[in-house]
Write a protein that holds these residues in place. Sequence first.
Motif, PDB file in Angstrom:
ATOM      1  N   THR A 310       0.859  -1.185   0.000  1.00  0.00           N
ATOM      2  CA  THR A 310       0.000   0.000   0.000  1.00  0.00           C
ATOM      3  C   THR A 310       0.889   1.227   0.000  1.00  0.00           C
ATOM      4  O   THR A 310       1.797   1.353   0.828  1.00  0.00           O
ATOM      5  N   LYS A 312       1.190   5.158   0.572  1.00  0.00           N
ATOM      6  CA  LYS A 312       0.542   6.283   1.230  1.00  0.00           C
ATOM      7  C   LYS A 312       1.181   7.576   0.721  1.00  0.00           C
ATOM      8  O   LYS A 312       2.389   7.773   0.854  1.00  0.00           O
ATOM      9  N   THR A 322      -3.860  10.266   0.834  1.00  0.00           N
ATOM     10  CA  THR A 322      -4.531   9.189   0.109  1.00  0.00           C
ATOM     11  C   THR A 322      -3.667   7.949   0.107  1.00  0.00           C
ATOM     12  O   THR A 322      -2.468   8.001   0.387  1.00  0.00           O
ATOM     13  N   GLU A 323      -4.316   6.812  -0.211  1.00  0.00           N
ATOM     14  CA  GLU A 323      -3.608   5.548  -0.332  1.00  0.00           C
ATOM     15  C   GLU A 323      -3.870   4.971  -1.723  1.00  0.00           C
ATOM     16  O   GLU A 323      -4.983   5.060  -2.246  1.00  0.00           O
ATOM     17  N   LYS A 324      -2.839   4.373  -2.325  1.00  0.00           N
ATOM     18  CA  LYS A 324      -2.961   3.833  -3.677  1.00  0.00           C
ATOM     19  C   LYS A 324      -2.255   2.503  -3.787  1.00  0.00           C
ATOM     20  O   LYS A 324      -1.371   2.169  -2.984  1.00  0.00           O
ATOM     21  N   LYS A 325      -2.642   1.739  -4.823  1.00  0.00           N
ATOM     22  CA  LYS A 325      -1.910   0.552  -5.216  1.00  0.00           C
ATOM     23  C   LYS A 325      -0.914   0.948  -6.314  1.00  0.00           C
ATOM     24  O   LYS A 325      -1.057   1.987  -6.964  1.00  0.00           O
ATOM     25  N   ASP A 328      -1.881   2.375  -9.759  1.00  0.00           N
ATOM     26  CA  ASP A 328      -2.583   3.663  -9.782  1.00  0.00           C
ATOM     27  C   ASP A 328      -1.669   4.859  -9.580  1.00  0.00           C
ATOM     28  O   ASP A 328      -2.123   6.009  -9.617  1.00  0.00           O
ATOM     29  N   LEU A 329      -0.388   4.602  -9.373  1.00  0.00           N
ATOM     30  CA  LEU A 329       0.538   5.706  -9.129  1.00  0.00           C
ATOM     31  C   LEU A 329       0.733   6.551 -10.384  1.00  0.00           C
ATOM     32  O   LEU A 329       0.763   6.047 -11.504  1.00  0.00           O
ATOM     33  N   THR A 330       0.895   7.852 -10.206  1.00  0.00           N
ATOM     34  CA  THR A 330       1.243   8.749 -11.309  1.00  0.00           C
ATOM     35  C   THR A 330       2.749   8.641 -11.563  1.00  0.00           C
ATOM     36  O   THR A 330       3.501   8.164 -10.702  1.00  0.00           O
ATOM     37  N   GLU A 333       4.689  10.281  -8.802  1.00  0.00           N
ATOM     38  CA  GLU A 333       4.679   9.503  -7.560  1.00  0.00           C
ATOM     39  C   GLU A 333       5.583   8.282  -7.688  1.00  0.00           C
ATOM     40  O   GLU A 333       6.283   7.907  -6.738  1.00  0.00           O
TER      41      GLU A 333
END
Length: 489
Positions: A310, A312, A322-325, A328-330, A333
């Motif tokens: 995960t 953060k 926010t939290e992402k997998k 889904d990162l840009t 990021e």
Amino acid sequence: MIDFLIKSTIALAVLLAVYYLLLEKEKMHQFNRFYLLFGIVFSFIVPFITIEVIHEITIPIRTQNNIKIEGETVAIIDDPVNYWVYSIYILYGIITSIMLIRFVRNILKLHKKAKSTESISYQHSKLVLVKEQTLPYTFLNSIFINETEYNSRKIEPELFTHELIHVTQKHTYDILFIETLKVLFWFNPVLFFYKKAIQLNHEFLADEKVVKSYNNVPFYQNLLLAKANANPTYYLASNLNYSVTKKRLIMMTKTTSVTRALLKKGVVIPVLTALVFSLCTKVVAQDKKAPTTINKKSEGIFNKYYEKTTFKIKDKNGKIVTEKKYPDLTPLEEKAIPSILSKKKELPTNEELSAELKKGGAAIIEIDVYSPENQKVKKADGEIYNTNEISENPSFPGGINEFYKFVANNFYVSQEMSDAKGKGRVYITFIIEKDGSITEIKSIRDIGYGTGEEAIRVMKLCPKWTPGKVNSDPVRVLYSLPITLDSYQ
């Protein structure tokens, strides 16, 4: 073709200037003959020589912004018919045809006269006895002389020796060579000066032999002056009274030392070298791939490694918002993922990930895009960045595919390229300003046919891009693109 004409004319003019300034006044006529002929051949060959100087440019390859500009094909559209170009070709064809007919007619006329008129063998040549009153003149191995003067033995031995030198040294071939070029390049005035220089040098060679053979310079000089007003002969022939000027009379008594001759001959080498490097050097763009972000689609091992992780995401204040997998990162990021395998700044390699995968990935990773270690070093305001110095790459509205559609719809090529079915790459560089506008467009390599100029014209029509950023601030970015062209209907 224009490039060929410009380069060949520059080379012809420079080498002829060197001849007039340094070589013509020196008594080294055999070298000068070779120099003039070599200068012409060299000048017509040098435009086809290319010395490539490699200049590395940063070429962004496919990243998560889908920037890829290698291997693409851009449709091109033919220019409308340019009647001015066709008119120039027609005019060139007409004048060239007239010059060619005149050239061939004079050769045939001399050949016919040599065949149909009484002749006598004379020391590896042929004396052609003509009815008209004329001074001796030479074409190939035939020496044309007046029949009456020959029979009454009024032709001086010096004149026979003079013309015989034209035969034995095959001066006619030099004249035929330059005349052939004048037929094809009649619009180039430099070739007319080359012919004059070559013919005068032929006379220097013949005069030199006469002076050595008879050792009576005053008599020979008076003989030339006495014959100077004779009627002119064919422009393809070598004749005795060609340019009986002060130059020829002075040359008969002139001497040139061996050292002086060697020094002047030596000047030719740096001149030729300078011409080659100035006319043949071409800067070649070599793709230098910029550091890229991880392509999630092609690097499945990252997905697998970070499958249970995960991420953060922190804001500017360091607070988790926010939290992402991983998928889904840009891109920004993803670049900020802290090194978890070692202290080095780069992301881990596939081999390192494979080894760590057996140990299991990190459960939670905090990403602080705004932390000092993830911030790019900013330059002074107004300075230009390369793509590997920025946080976010520039992008074309709608993506790079839309950019290629724009190029395809606006790129026109000449009829010449279409007929030649030309293809290849045009390398361009430009600056994407802070407001997304395009400036300082340059073509650093093209395939001819005006493709470099056309690429610049199309880029001037280009809509604004989304600018590149450093730490979320827009900056000026130097961008490089190779555009692949494939000429098809």
